[in-house]
Write a protein that holds these residues in place. Structure first.
Motif, PDB file in Angstrom:
ATOM      1  N   UNK A 175       0.805  -1.484   0.337  1.00  0.00           N
ATOM      2  CA  UNK A 175      -0.099   0.041   0.021  1.00  0.00           C
ATOM      3  C   UNK A 175       0.293   1.411  -0.101  1.00  0.00           C
ATOM      4  N   UNK A 176       2.110   1.247   0.143  1.00  0.00           N
ATOM      5  CA  UNK A 176       2.844   2.186   0.399  1.00  0.00           C
ATOM      6  C   UNK A 176       4.408   1.645   0.073  1.00  0.00           C
ATOM      7  N   UNK A 177       4.740   1.868  -1.068  1.00  0.00           N
ATOM      8  CA  UNK A 177       5.933   1.102  -1.656  1.00  0.00           C
ATOM      9  C   UNK A 177       6.365   1.993  -2.212  1.00  0.00           C
ATOM     10  N   UNK A 178       6.498   3.549  -2.192  1.00  0.00           N
ATOM     11  CA  UNK A 178       7.944   4.172  -2.133  1.00  0.00           C
ATOM     12  C   UNK A 178       8.231   4.995  -0.947  1.00  0.00           C
ATOM     13  N   UNK A 179       8.542   4.195  -0.085  1.00  0.00           N
ATOM     14  CA  UNK A 179       8.625   4.664   1.538  1.00  0.00           C
ATOM     15  C   UNK A 179       9.762   3.820   2.223  1.00  0.00           C
ATOM     16  N   UNK A 180      10.419   4.228   2.056  1.00  0.00           N
ATOM     17  CA  UNK A 180      11.804   3.214   3.556  1.00  0.00           C
ATOM     18  C   UNK A 180      10.855   2.532   4.498  1.00  0.00           C
ATOM     19  N   UNK A 181      11.126   1.040   4.671  1.00  0.00           N
ATOM     20  CA  UNK A 181      10.047   0.485   5.726  1.00  0.00           C
ATOM     21  C   UNK A 181      10.619  -0.333   6.181  1.00  0.00           C
ATOM     22  N   UNK A 182      10.784  -1.077   7.583  1.00  0.00           N
ATOM     23  CA  UNK A 182      10.682  -1.625   8.138  1.00  0.00           C
ATOM     24  C   UNK A 182       9.742  -2.616   8.981  1.00  0.00           C
ATOM     25  N   UNK A 183      10.476  -3.869   9.717  1.00  0.00           N
ATOM     26  CA  UNK A 183       9.129  -5.057  10.030  1.00  0.00           C
ATOM     27  C   UNK A 183       9.231  -4.555  11.833  1.00  0.00           C
ATOM     28  N   UNK A 184       8.880  -4.036  12.164  1.00  0.00           N
ATOM     29  CA  UNK A 184       8.685  -4.775  13.826  1.00  0.00           C
ATOM     30  C   UNK A 184       7.493  -5.022  14.476  1.00  0.00           C
ATOM     31  N   UNK A 185       7.459  -6.262  15.253  1.00  0.00           N
ATOM     32  CA  UNK A 185       6.782  -7.081  15.527  1.00  0.00           C
ATOM     33  C   UNK A 185       6.254  -6.714  16.918  1.00  0.00           C
ATOM     34  N   UNK A 186       5.402  -6.969  17.075  1.00  0.00           N
ATOM     35  CA  UNK A 186       5.077  -6.256  18.399  1.00  0.00           C
ATOM     36  C   UNK A 186       5.507  -7.813  19.416  1.00  0.00           C
TER      37      UNK A 186
END
Length: 371
Positions: free
Chosen positions: A154-165
């Motif tokens: 849904x947001x493909x142009x922004x740097x992302x990271x996964x932070x599990x709860x």
């Protein structure tokens, strides 16, 4: 460094609970933390030590048109508050996609904006498109709670990271002090919002079909709301209904298995904090077969994945667990092992790395507490 954290509705649901953990961890690491959230409500974000509060107006209403108006007004107020408070070197941390006024303020001021996205099931579709469009245009980085969400695109142009709860360390230490109850009655537990798409009705039918077990249903709702919802329902005698609870330890302590029955066609679970809490109590879980929640439970290893609309399969898997001690003990052991991946120490340390705090390696939680 200052972090300006923004959240819309302070209550006892999952997203403010996760933000509470982050705020407490950041305060312990000597960050100056400001919280922008609606006033006049009690929830997980209330009265946090070391946090500076900035309240704005917002009122939740069931009327969808009025709710949209209230959202727009609240975000205008939030944007103005953030514009007045923000400084060039601040970080604006937007919890969920709803406090978009803060992100717009950050973009206008040229301040770094980080979004923490917990779910994407937003209706109507046009509102979802607008909200994620704002994320796409204002965010410098996006934090997702699961790989499932990160892969939705849904947001493909922004740097992302996964932070599990993760589980709060204070919560886990309190759990360790409690001796597990060994009830002869077999208890089933579900904790959820009072919504049909959360599988509430399916849970009632499951309880009705399994009269030998005790079913507890804890809902994030008032007693009046619960009474209204079930006023025309013939409830089974083995079912116990509970309103909003601030302490779930007694429920996990007497439970043998925890369920999440969210219906995939109405609500896809992006994570599942109650499932982690269940694993801390060595409880197997039965969950939906899709979504980020599947990153917590492997079918047949520490629980089962079942579509809640399949009552026959639900009942079979529940009986398989509760009537076969060898199978139950094996899945219980694996649940406990899986829980170790979701401890708070690593969670806070990674959040500091996301904020690019140089002192992230000096996270103040003791080594003994993070094991």
């Amino acid at each position: 460094m200052r972090v300006l954290a923004c959240h819309l509705l302070n209550d006892y649901s999952g997203s403010p609970k996760v933000l509470k953990q982050l705020l407490k961890g950041w305060v312990k690491n000597n960050l100056e933390v400001h919280l922008f959230t609606c006033g006049g409500r009690e929830g997980f974000l209330s009265n946090l030590a070391g946090v500076k509060y900035h309240n704005f107006w917002y009122a939740f209403t069931k009327n969808p048109y009025l709710r949209l108006v209230f959202l727009l007004v609240s975000q205008l107020l939030l944007m103005l508050k953030v514009l007045a408070k923000a400084q060039k070197d601040d970080i604006i941390y937007v919890n969920t996609v709803l406090p978009f006024g803060a992100a717009i303020a950050g973009k206008l001021r040229g301040i770094r904006v980080i979004y923490h996205i917990h779910e994407t099931s937003i209706k109507p579709a046009i509102l979802k498109k607008i909200l994620f469009g704002i994320v796409d245009r204002t965010a410098d980085q996006v934090v997702y709670v699961s790989n499932y969400l990160a892969n939705e695109g849904l947001v493909s142009s922004v740097k992302s990271v996964v932070l599990h709860n993760a589980i709060e360390e204070d919560w886990y230490q309190e759990k360790k002090q409690k001796e597990k109850h060994h009830n002869q009655e077999k208890h089933v537990l579900m904790v959820c919002s009072l919504k049909a798409y959360k599988g509430v009705n399916e849970y009632i039918e499951l309880a009705r079909s399994c009269p030998d077990y005790v079913f507890s249903l804890v809902m994030n709702s008032s007693q009046n709301e619960i009474d209204t919802y079930f006023k025309s329902t013939d409830l089974p005698r083995n079912l116990r209904l509970f309103d909003t609870q601030t302490n779930l330890h007694p429920f996990y302590n007497q439970a043998h298995v925890v369920l999440n029955l969210s219906k995939p066609d109405g609500w896809v679970e992006t994570f599942g904090l109650t499932i982690i809490e269940a694993m801390a109590y060595q409880l197997p879980a039965i969950i939906p077969p899709v979504g980020g929640i599947t990153e917590l439970v492997s079918d047949g290893i520490n629980g089962y994945r079942v579509n809640s609309t399949n009552l026959k399969d639900l009942k079979e898997k529940l009986e398989l667990l509760l009537e076969n001690p060898s199978i139950y003990n094996l899945l219980s052991l694996q649940a406990e092992k899986k829980f170790e991946q979701f401890r708070e120490g690593a969670f806070i340390k990674k959040s500091l790395q996301i904020l690019a705090i140089p002192s992230a390696a000096s996270f103040q939680m003791s080594e003994s507490n993070s094991r």
